[in-house]
Motif scaffolding. Structure first.
Motif, mmCIF file in Angstrom:
data_model
loop_
_atom_site.group_PDB
_atom_site.id
_atom_site.type_symbol
_atom_site.label_atom_id
_atom_site.label_comp_id
_atom_site.label_asym_id
_atom_site.label_seq_id
_atom_site.Cartn_x
_atom_site.Cartn_y
_atom_site.Cartn_z
ATOM 1 N N ILE A 109 14.222 -1.358 -1.434
ATOM 2 C CA ILE A 109 13.214 -1.931 -0.539
ATOM 3 C C ILE A 109 11.873 -1.805 -1.247
ATOM 4 N N GLN A 110 11.422 -2.889 -1.867
ATOM 5 C CA GLN A 110 10.197 -2.837 -2.657
ATOM 6 C C GLN A 110 8.947 -3.127 -1.837
ATOM 7 N N TYR A 111 9.067 -3.946 -0.817
ATOM 8 C CA TYR A 111 7.909 -4.247 0.025
ATOM 9 C C TYR A 111 7.942 -3.277 1.205
ATOM 10 N N VAL A 112 7.021 -2.317 1.218
ATOM 11 C CA VAL A 112 7.076 -1.236 2.201
ATOM 12 C C VAL A 112 5.797 -1.209 3.028
ATOM 13 N N GLN A 113 5.890 -0.651 4.216
ATOM 14 C CA GLN A 113 4.717 -0.440 5.060
ATOM 15 C C GLN A 113 4.002 0.827 4.595
ATOM 16 N N PRO A 114 2.681 0.831 4.593
ATOM 17 C CA PRO A 114 1.948 1.969 4.024
ATOM 18 C C PRO A 114 1.933 3.221 4.896
ATOM 19 N N ASP A 115 2.261 3.073 6.192
ATOM 20 C CA ASP A 115 2.148 4.245 7.072
ATOM 21 C C ASP A 115 3.406 5.113 6.982
ATOM 22 N N MET A 116 3.659 5.620 5.773
ATOM 23 C CA MET A 116 4.836 6.459 5.513
ATOM 24 C C MET A 116 4.417 7.921 5.414
ATOM 25 N N TYR A 117 5.309 8.787 5.855
ATOM 26 C CA TYR A 117 5.150 10.208 5.580
ATOM 27 C C TYR A 117 5.610 10.470 4.145
ATOM 28 N N PRO A 118 5.231 11.593 3.545
ATOM 29 C CA PRO A 118 5.639 11.866 2.171
ATOM 30 C C PRO A 118 7.150 11.770 1.951
ATOM 31 N N ALA A 119 7.947 12.249 2.919
ATOM 32 C CA ALA A 119 9.407 12.197 2.742
ATOM 33 C C ALA A 119 9.905 10.751 2.684
ATOM 34 N N ILE A 137 7.304 -0.224 -5.960
ATOM 35 C CA ILE A 137 7.237 -0.642 -4.570
ATOM 36 C C ILE A 137 5.818 -1.120 -4.303
ATOM 37 N N PHE A 138 5.629 -1.881 -3.225
ATOM 38 C CA PHE A 138 4.338 -2.525 -2.997
ATOM 39 C C PHE A 138 3.980 -2.498 -1.520
ATOM 40 N N SER A 139 2.689 -2.268 -1.250
ATOM 41 C CA SER A 139 2.167 -2.330 0.124
ATOM 42 C C SER A 139 0.898 -3.151 0.141
ATOM 43 N N GLN A 140 0.709 -3.855 1.232
ATOM 44 C CA GLN A 140 -0.552 -4.552 1.486
ATOM 45 C C GLN A 140 -1.095 -4.031 2.809
ATOM 46 N N MET A 141 -2.312 -3.524 2.784
ATOM 47 C CA MET A 141 -2.866 -2.921 4.003
ATOM 48 C C MET A 141 -4.267 -3.443 4.250
ATOM 49 N N ASP A 142 -4.572 -3.673 5.517
ATOM 50 C CA ASP A 142 -5.891 -4.204 5.848
ATOM 51 C C ASP A 142 -6.945 -3.102 5.916
ATOM 52 N N GLU A 143 -6.523 -1.839 5.880
ATOM 53 C CA GLU A 143 -7.477 -0.728 5.864
ATOM 54 C C GLU A 143 -6.900 0.427 5.062
ATOM 55 N N LEU A 144 -7.766 1.091 4.304
ATOM 56 C CA LEU A 144 -7.325 2.254 3.528
ATOM 57 C C LEU A 144 -6.748 3.342 4.428
ATOM 58 N N ASP A 145 -7.194 3.372 5.654
ATOM 59 C CA ASP A 145 -6.730 4.407 6.583
ATOM 60 C C ASP A 145 -5.230 4.333 6.839
ATOM 61 N N LYS A 146 -4.587 3.212 6.460
ATOM 62 C CA LYS A 146 -3.146 3.098 6.680
ATOM 63 C C LYS A 146 -2.366 4.169 5.908
ATOM 64 N N LEU A 147 -3.028 4.785 4.917
ATOM 65 C CA LEU A 147 -2.373 5.861 4.165
ATOM 66 C C LEU A 147 -2.511 7.212 4.867
ATOM 67 N N TYR A 148 -2.964 7.192 6.105
ATOM 68 C CA TYR A 148 -3.317 8.458 6.761
ATOM 69 C C TYR A 148 -2.128 9.396 6.924
ATOM 70 N N LYS A 149 -0.891 8.861 7.076
ATOM 71 C CA LYS A 149 0.258 9.738 7.286
ATOM 72 C C LYS A 149 0.596 10.570 6.054
ATOM 73 N N LEU A 150 0.090 10.130 4.900
ATOM 74 C CA LEU A 150 0.281 10.944 3.695
ATOM 75 C C LEU A 150 -0.669 12.137 3.676
ATOM 76 N N LYS A 151 -1.661 12.121 4.566
ATOM 77 C CA LYS A 151 -2.643 13.201 4.690
ATOM 78 C C LYS A 151 -3.266 13.510 3.333
ATOM 79 N N ASP A 152 -3.414 14.774 2.982
ATOM 80 C CA ASP A 152 -4.065 15.118 1.714
ATOM 81 C C ASP A 152 -3.247 14.688 0.501
#
Length: 747
Positions: free
Chosen positions: A450-460, A474-489
């Motif tokens: 699955i190469q096209y993924v949603q950015p709101d993923m947890y690290p696992a 793999i590739f993500s397109q997001m309308d806001e950088l905040d979509k990476l928030y579930k990765l936290k730090d």
């Protein structure tokens, strides 16, 4: 001793002409041209690239007028005195030395020819090039008849190689190294005899640029003057006097230079002023002081800055000066090249002009995602892959979503395949949940790519997607950088690892947990506002996170301006795009593109030149990875083009690198400088300082107070006297012979 069409001329002796042939600058310049000619012959550069390089370099060569003597000090055809010599050119020869031996030597031995040398266009191996021939004009002939007669003597030379346009007595001839002289056979030592019957003043030298006028030069606060001034040239940029800009730059670059710094300061000023003067040498000469440099050296330095391959761009230092002189002034954007790579041109067909710069850069991570197990070597020797991450930073409602449609079309294949495998993954999950506890667990499918993924993923989840991709991006397109928030730090570690494709994953010890370590191959595209970008990167401006990004922006439309109109994506457009995607998917293994490597080398030099010219360490730090990003873009475009290089790829990548850096400075320049100053504040500290050793002998309380101030210690007299008292008790110092002084104890 350079010349222009209407240049200034000074008479010289044959001895001075001899020294011109022996000038080391002449040798070095012709060596560079010869190396470029050899590269042209090997197909490493085009004829157009070679001609542009040669034309630029020849401006550094001394020249002379072999056929005439000017009446005054101006090289005008109507005001010269013919001296009885005629010049003939043989161009584009194969084996120019062999042509001389077969066709010209006889005329030289008969005393007709006085001088023969190779031209600056000659290659290093002398297999290609030209001949410059100076001969005595036959009696009763004019210059046209003499040249026609001479060319008739060279029956074995192809007509296309005979330059029949050398008809002006004021025509110049560029000097070449002494080693290029074929006749006289004893080289420069034979010049005296060759021109024995020619008046010494008939050989003239000519500076390449027009001599200084009588117009008074503008006055600078540095008390230095330009060598020339022209009242017809512009005096302001955006209603800011150029003189004020120059003075401010001089101040920020360290003030009026002393001897040994003058050349550097002139070059720095030219680089910083190029963009706001349209790279106009005449205008720059009207602005930049000489600082006491000889005029020809001053002119050459300005020309060198203007002749650079990299486009004129508003440097951070110039931006700062303009803003200080006129708050709110608009700094011009770096324009895109007029001719774009075919792939970029195709992508931009439906895109309105205001969004083109952002879209042109944002689509490249999507294209790069199609490459699988394709590596190449950067100029520092490291192997790398096409890892690209892009952020569009622009105000709200400025059109940041303009990147979405083209990327959707580019990634359609990835999304289709990913949707199929995502459905298979969900089916396996549903079946696993519905099975009884005593039933054997279903084996998880191993080819769930699955190469096209949603950015709101947890690290696992990210670890699992990377592992399933089996070395693919793999590739993500997001309308806001905040979509990476579930990765936290972890998001900053993800960005850093993604740029280098380094190992990343989750180490777990539980028996039900899954430990995964896999290369981080994650390309993504995002957009945000300037405030969102500052919040996201926060204090991560100097840890390498930001300079791993490729950044674009979109200019804010004027109030009331018409709405931009997008075009349609037709079947014909889709068919053209498919060919490029097929090329990317067909690529494999370790590849090499010499043109991309040479471009990276050239950009590395250019970026270092700008960093030196602007005295900007922040720029140099950002430029390292900006050039890496540019190299990766070049490789993606080259592979998508079926491994066929285009000059337009070079122009686009060069623009893209400078544009990326200008955007980073626009949004983060001052913040980066502050953060770096804070980070570097401890550099140079050497631990506890022996104040006694630092003080003069003898010293006073005032001396100690000044030293304590340098170190940031309290500067009240009470603390100082307490410290001296402690030193006296420990026999480190004692009272001096003069009142109020102390001397160091000798052990």
């Amino acid at each position: 001793m350079l010349s222009s069409n209407k240049g200034h001329c000074d008479p010289c002796s044959v001895q001075q002409l001899r020294e011109g042939f022996l000038n080391p600058i002449t040798y070095e310049t012709c060596q560079r041209i010869a190396e470029a000619a050899t590269r042209r012959n090997k197909g490493e550069i085009t004829d157009e690239e070679f001609e542009m390089f040669k034309s630029s370099e020849k401006l550094l060569l001394d020249s002379w007028t072999p056929m005439s003597t000017p009446r005054g000090n101006r090289r005008l055809n109507k005001e010269v005195i013919p001296n009885g010599l005629v010049m003939a050119d043989l161009d584009h020869l194969d084996d120019p030395v062999g042509v001389y031996e077969r066709c010209v030597r006889r005329l030289a031995e008969e005393g007709i020819v006085r001088l023969v040398h190779l031209t600056p266009s000659t290659s290093s191996d002398r297999r290609t090039g030209g001949l410059r021939i100076i001969f005595r004009q036959p009696e009763g002939m004019d210059i046209v008849q003499a040249q026609a007669w001479f060319y008739d003597q060279l029956s074995d030379v192809p007509e296309k190689c005979k330059d029949k346009h050398v008809k002006d007595f004021a025509r110049i001839s560029f000097l070449v190294p002494a080693s290029y002289i074929i006749f006289p056979e004893n080289g420069v030592d034979g010049l005296e005899e060759a021109f024995a019957d020619i008046s010494p003043v008939s050989v003239t030298t000519a500076p390449v640029h027009v001599a200084s006028s009588s117009t008074p030069a503008p006055t600078y606060t540095s008390s230095t003057k330009t060598a020339t001034a022209d009242k017809d040239l512009p005096t302001e940029y955006m209603h800011i006097p150029y003189i004020d800009v120059a003075n401010a730059l001089i101040s920020k670059l360290g003030g009026t230079p002393v001897q040994g710094q003058r050349n550097t300061r002139v070059h720095q000023l030219a680089v910083n002023l190029r963009a706001i003067t349209d790279n106009d040498e005449a205008l720059l000469r009207n602005i930049i002081p000489t600082f006491g440099l000889p005029e020809d050296e001053w002119r050459k330095t300005i020309h060198s800055a203007c002749a650079s391959d990299y486009p004129p761009l508003v440097t951070r230092l110039t931006q700062q000066v303009l803003t200080e002189l006129k708050p709110g002034v608009e700094v011009p954007e770096l324009p895109m090249p007029k001719k774009l790579p075919k792939l970029i041109g195709l992508v931009l067909e439906p895109i309105p002009e205001p969004y083109c710069a952002a879209v042109a850069n944002a689509v490249l991570p999507a294209f790069a995602t199609y490459l699988y197990n394709v590596t190449y070597t950067y100029i520092d020797g490291r192997d790398m892959e096409s890892a690209l991450m892009h952020v569009t930073i622009a105000p709200s409602s400025s059109g940041k979503s303009s990147t979405k449609d083209p990327i959707d079309h580019i990634t359609a294949r990835l999304r289709t395949r990913s949707a199929i495998n995502r459905a298979r993954s969900q089916q396996w999950k549903d079946q696993s949940v519905s099975r009884a506890a005593n039933e054997r667990a279903l084996q998880r499918p191993k080819d769930l790519i699955i190469q096209y993924v949603q950015p709101d993923m947890y690290p696992a989840g990210l670890s699992e997607r990377l592992a399933d991709a089996d070395g693919r991006f793999i590739f993500s397109q997001m309308d806001e950088l905040d979509k990476l928030y579930k990765l936290k730090d972890e998001r900053f570690t993800v960005i850093q690892c993604a740029f280098d494709c380094s190992e990343w994953g989750q180490e777990r010890v539980g028996k039900e947990s899954r430990s995964i370590m896999t290369p981080m191959k994650y390309n993504w595209v995002a957009s945000t506002t300037p405030g969102g970008a500052r919040n996201f990167f926060g204090r991560r401006l100097t840890d390498g996170t930001l300079n791993r990004m490729n950044i674009s922006t979109i200019p804010q439309r004027e109030i009331g301006s018409p709405m931009p109109r997008f075009g349609k994506y037709t079947e014909k457009w889709e068919a053209k795009l498919a060919k490029y995607l097929d090329n990317l998917e067909a690529a494999t293994g370790h590849v090499r593109c010499p043109q991309a490597e040479r471009l990276a080398e050239a950009l590395d030099r250019e970026l270092k030149d700008i960093a030196v010219a602007t005295n900007d360490r922040t720029y140099e730090t950002l430029s390292f990875r900006a050039n890496v990003i540019g190299f990766r873009k070049a490789m993606v475009l080259w592979l998508a083009n079926g491994c066929v290089w285009e000059k337009a790829i070079e122009d686009f990548v060069r623009w893209s690198v400078h544009y990326d850096l200008s955007c980073k400075y626009r949004f983060f320049g001052e913040a980066i400088a502050r953060a770096e100053a804070e980070d570097n504040s401890c550099i140079g500290r050497r631990g506890p300082v022996n104040l006694v050793a630092e003080l003069p002998d003898p010293f006073t309380v005032d001396d100690l107070l000044r030293k304590r101030a340098e170190l940031g210690n309290p500067t009240d007299v009470h603390h100082a006297k307490d410290q001296i008292g402690a030193w006296v008790r420990r026999h480190l110092v004692e009272l001096g012979t003069e009142p109020g002084t102390y001397i160091k104890c000798r052990k």
